[in-house]
Motif scaffolding. Structure first.
Motif, PDB file in Angstrom:
ATOM      1  N   ALA A  27       0.829  -1.206   0.000  1.00  0.00           N
ATOM      2  CA  ALA A  27       0.000   0.000   0.000  1.00  0.00           C
ATOM      3  C   ALA A  27       0.867   1.261   0.000  1.00  0.00           C
ATOM      4  CB  ALA A  27      -0.929  -0.006   1.211  1.00  0.00           C
ATOM      5  N   TRP A  28       1.909   1.238   0.797  1.00  0.00           N
ATOM      6  CA  TRP A  28       2.807   2.388   0.895  1.00  0.00           C
ATOM      7  C   TRP A  28       3.468   2.679  -0.447  1.00  0.00           C
ATOM      8  CZ3 TRP A  28       3.985   6.049   4.430  1.00  0.00           C
ATOM      9  CH2 TRP A  28       5.170   6.758   4.266  1.00  0.00           C
ATOM     10  N   SER A  30       2.641   1.580  -3.447  1.00  0.00           N
ATOM     11  CA  SER A  30       1.742   1.844  -4.563  1.00  0.00           C
ATOM     12  C   SER A  30       1.286   3.300  -4.562  1.00  0.00           C
ATOM     13  CB  SER A  30       0.549   0.898  -4.552  1.00  0.00           C
ATOM     14  OG  SER A  30      -0.253   1.120  -3.422  1.00  0.00           O
ATOM     15  N   THR A  31       1.142   3.903  -3.379  1.00  0.00           N
ATOM     16  CA  THR A  31       0.758   5.316  -3.324  1.00  0.00           C
ATOM     17  C   THR A  31       1.931   6.230  -3.658  1.00  0.00           C
ATOM     18  OG1 THR A  31       1.180   5.431  -0.959  1.00  0.00           O
ATOM     19  CG2 THR A  31      -1.069   4.937  -1.646  1.00  0.00           C
ATOM     20  N   LEU A  32       3.145   5.771  -3.416  1.00  0.00           N
ATOM     21  CA  LEU A  32       4.318   6.609  -3.686  1.00  0.00           C
ATOM     22  C   LEU A  32       5.010   6.267  -5.001  1.00  0.00           C
ATOM     23  CD1 LEU A  32       5.868   6.734  -0.122  1.00  0.00           C
ATOM     24  CD2 LEU A  32       4.524   8.475  -1.267  1.00  0.00           C
ATOM     25  N   LYS A  34       4.304   6.926  -8.271  1.00  0.00           N
ATOM     26  CA  LYS A  34       4.447   8.027  -9.240  1.00  0.00           C
ATOM     27  C   LYS A  34       5.454   9.085  -8.772  1.00  0.00           C
ATOM     28  CE  LYS A  34       1.590   6.539 -12.346  1.00  0.00           C
ATOM     29  NZ  LYS A  34       2.004   6.120 -13.651  1.00  0.00           N
TER      30      LYS A  34
END
Length: 73
Positions: A27-28, A30-32, A34
């Protein structure tokens, strides 16, 4: 140092901790993804070119090290 009694370990708690840690990391990152790609200069095309390359060994090594730390601590 005396030997450890592995019979007293809560193996279900260890397994849940490992799975939770992997999910939190996914989760961490995948959000960072980009912002990280922009910082290191990678494009979506660069990432697409890397698809299919073997990347399982870091995951396997991470799970193994988490298990060993959970067992020791």
């Amino acid at each position: 140092m005396d030997g450890m009694d592995f019979g007293s370990l809560n193996y279900w708690a260890i397994i849940v901790a490992v799975i939770f840690n992997q999910m939190l990391g996914a989760a961490w990152y995948s959000t960072l993804a980009k912002p990280w790609m922009a910082e290191v200069g990678l494009t979506d095309d660069d990432m697409a070119a890397m698809k299919g390359t073997p990347r399982q060994s870091p995951t396997i090594m991470s799970v193994a090290s988490e298990l060993s730390v959970d067992v020791v601590c």
